[in-house]
Design an enzyme around this catalytic site. Structure first.
Site, PDB file in Angstrom:
ATOM      1  N   THR A  50       0.820  -1.202   0.000  1.00 21.52           N
ATOM      2  CA  THR A  50       0.000   0.000   0.000  1.00 21.52           C
ATOM      3  C   THR A  50       0.861   1.262   0.000  1.00 21.52           C
ATOM      4  O   THR A  50       2.002   1.238   0.496  1.00 21.52           O
ATOM      5  CB  THR A  50      -0.897   0.001   1.265  1.00 21.52           C
ATOM      6  OG1 THR A  50      -1.505   1.274   1.398  1.00 21.52           O
ATOM      7  CG2 THR A  50      -0.085  -0.281   2.533  1.00 21.52           C
ATOM      8  N   ASP A  51       0.290   2.350  -0.495  1.00 23.87           N
ATOM      9  CA  ASP A  51       0.996   3.638  -0.443  1.00 23.87           C
ATOM     10  C   ASP A  51       1.102   4.164   0.987  1.00 23.87           C
ATOM     11  O   ASP A  51       1.885   5.076   1.266  1.00 23.87           O
ATOM     12  CB  ASP A  51       0.324   4.674  -1.352  1.00 23.87           C
ATOM     13  CG  ASP A  51      -1.153   4.903  -1.050  1.00 23.87           C
ATOM     14  OD1 ASP A  51      -1.695   4.279  -0.114  1.00 23.87           O
ATOM     15  OD2 ASP A  51      -1.785   5.713  -1.772  1.00 23.87           O
ATOM     16  N   GLU A  52       0.311   3.594   1.914  1.00 21.90           N
ATOM     17  CA  GLU A  52       0.322   4.104   3.295  1.00 21.90           C
ATOM     18  C   GLU A  52       1.663   3.897   3.988  1.00 21.90           C
ATOM     19  O   GLU A  52       1.929   4.520   5.015  1.00 21.90           O
ATOM     20  CB  GLU A  52      -0.784   3.443   4.127  1.00 21.90           C
ATOM     21  CG  GLU A  52      -2.156   3.800   3.635  1.00 21.90           C
ATOM     22  CD  GLU A  52      -3.262   3.507   4.638  1.00 21.90           C
ATOM     23  OE1 GLU A  52      -2.987   3.439   5.850  1.00 21.90           O
ATOM     24  OE2 GLU A  52      -4.402   3.351   4.194  1.00 21.90           O
TER      25      GLU A  52
ATOM     26  N   TYR B  57      -1.541  -0.424  11.231  1.00 24.16           N
ATOM     27  CA  TYR B  57      -1.722  -1.094   9.936  1.00 24.16           C
ATOM     28  C   TYR B  57      -0.545  -0.813   9.004  1.00 24.16           C
ATOM     29  O   TYR B  57       0.101  -1.742   8.486  1.00 24.16           O
ATOM     30  CB  TYR B  57      -3.039  -0.643   9.272  1.00 24.16           C
ATOM     31  CG  TYR B  57      -3.103  -0.968   7.793  1.00 24.16           C
ATOM     32  CD1 TYR B  57      -3.223  -2.281   7.347  1.00 24.16           C
ATOM     33  CD2 TYR B  57      -2.997   0.042   6.830  1.00 24.16           C
ATOM     34  CE1 TYR B  57      -3.256  -2.582   5.987  1.00 24.16           C
ATOM     35  CE2 TYR B  57      -3.036  -0.250   5.471  1.00 24.16           C
ATOM     36  CZ  TYR B  57      -3.158  -1.564   5.052  1.00 24.16           C
ATOM     37  OH  TYR B  57      -3.185  -1.862   3.712  1.00 24.16           O
TER      38      TYR B  57
ATOM     39  N   LYS C 124       2.408  -3.268   7.409  1.00 21.85           N
ATOM     40  CA  LYS C 124       2.594  -3.437   5.959  1.00 21.85           C
ATOM     41  C   LYS C 124       4.026  -3.039   5.583  1.00 21.85           C
ATOM     42  O   LYS C 124       4.675  -3.703   4.768  1.00 21.85           O
ATOM     43  CB  LYS C 124       1.583  -2.590   5.164  1.00 21.85           C
ATOM     44  CG  LYS C 124       0.146  -3.079   5.238  1.00 21.85           C
ATOM     45  CD  LYS C 124      -0.072  -4.484   4.680  1.00 21.85           C
ATOM     46  CE  LYS C 124       0.075  -4.559   3.181  1.00 21.85           C
ATOM     47  NZ  LYS C 124      -0.299  -5.906   2.659  1.00 21.85           N
TER      48      LYS C 124
END
Ligand code: NAD
Ligand code: TDX
Length: 329
Positions: free
Chosen positions: A118-120, A145, A149
């Protein structure tokens, strides 16, 4: 092909897409069916795949499955930021230990791994500058989260460098489309309106996300499987940026409601301001580009899907809203 998390939102769309467009793959899904996994999302292709009900942290099971697989596409994760703030442990377990378990099996058996991220992991961008994340942006995760990741991405990179596993990684922006759990922003607001409740906007709704249709994400994953360079990371995104307030207003307009029929509610802790990906690498190297670049059309189709598939989401709606009320109070 072994698809982990194939009964979740993106995984189920990926499996359906793969069965329809890539008959060269024989697909096995491994999914433990958490609250977010639903075998019904695989009903349209149930006869074309093998489904294994199991945990990516189960080393013996994972070893057996990876041992008879050429390619692993790894979607399985705990995926919701609000849940991670409330109870981080399942995120550490599945996202970190689960990815480690998979990597060890891939290392033993020499399978090819594509890891979905993810870009997060990059943290937040400011609202007042047009910056975008690139494949070289340092990791700076904000939530439990995104930290887990980021940890899983780091494990994949280390297993590539130290053990030579044949891995690629993609970091995609926010997805939308059919079969997304009603806890997530767009399905929550769409189904709130459908059940007579009002959309719930965190803070003042200024946060920006880059909305990418799930089919575009999955086409990008297939481009990476077919033509991606082993060891590389590719960012995926549509270029379509919206504030949460703009999207809530669009949901209301497309649902025939007044555009101020939403509630402002207390903000998410540590809420990232903006995400946006620079997708030059995947566009120029692999020739991928998004097809769904009109958010109005994509959202209208998504609203229509939730209208036509009430039986799929309605059983999860009350428990999801109860969870939000319990956690937020
Ligand atoms: P989801 O929560 O809808 O689905 C996750 C699936 O993984 C579920 O079917 C669940 O049962 C399964 N799962 C969870 N723990 C498991 C375990 N221990 N063993 C086996 N299966 C397990 O998630 P999603 O939105 O489809 O996201 C899929 C992947 O894409 C995740 O890795 C996520 O980080 C990533 N991603 C999501 C988005 C997005 O906007 N949704 C954007 C970028 C990246
Ligand atoms: O009710 C809500 N009201 C609201 O304003 C919810 C659920 C969310 N929001 C806001 C928070 C975010 O700014 O909407 C935005 C989107 O929220 P989520 O759907 O929870 O997504 P986000 O936190 O951006 O993370 C998503 O994209 C990246 C996925 O859930 C992740 O799995 C993915 O990695």
């Amino acid at each position: 092909m072994l698809v982990t998390g194939g009964a979740g939102f993106i995984g189920a769309n990926f499996v359906q897409h793969t069965v329809r467009h890539h008959p060269e793959y024989e697909v096995t899904v491994l999914d433990v069916l958490t609250y977010a996994g639903d075998r019904a999302a695989l009903d349209p292709v149930a006869r074309d795949i093998t489904f294994v009900h199991g945990d990516i942290c189960d080393a013996d099971l994972v070893d057996r499955l990876v041992g008879s697989t050429d390619v692993v596409v790894h979607f399985a994760a705990e995926s919701h930021v609000d849940n991670s703030l409330n109870d981080p442990f399942p995120f550490v377990r599945t996202n970190v230990i689960g990815t480690f378990t998979l990597l060890e099996a891939v290392r033993r058996h020499g399978a090819r791994l594509h890891h979905i991220s993810t870009d997060e992991v990059f943290g937040e961008l400011p609202l007042d500058r047009p910056d975008r994340f690139t494949e070289d942006t340092p990791y700076h995760p904000s939530s439990p989260y995104s930290a887990t990741k980021a940890g899983s991405d780091m494990l994949v990179r280390a297993w590539r460098r130290s053990y030579g596993v044949a891995a690629t990684i993609s970091n995609c922006a926010n997805n939308y489309g059919p079969y997304q759990h009603v806890e997530k922003f767009l399905p929550r607001q769409i189904t709130n309106v459908m059940t007579g409740a009002r959309p719930q906007l965190y803070g003042t709704g200024v946060n920006v996300r880059e909305w990418t249709h799930v089919d575009d994400h999955n086409a990008a994953v297939h481009a990476i499987l077919a033509r991606g360079r082993i060891g590389e990371t590719y960012l995926i995104g549509s270029g379509v940026e919206c504030t949460n307030l703009q999207l809530v207003r669009l949901v209301l307009e497309l649902s025939g409601q007044p555009d101020d029929a939403y509630d402002l509610v207390p903000d998410r802790s540590g809420h990232d301001l903006r995400y946006a990906n620079d997708t030059t690498k995947i566009r120029t190297e692999l020739g991928w580009r998004p097809v769904h670049d009109d958010i109005r059309d994509g959202l209208a189709a998504t609203i229509a899907w939730y209208r036509d598939n009430r039986d799929w989401w309605l059983p999860h709606k009350a428990a999801t809203e109860l969870n939000y009320r319990t956690v937020k109070s």
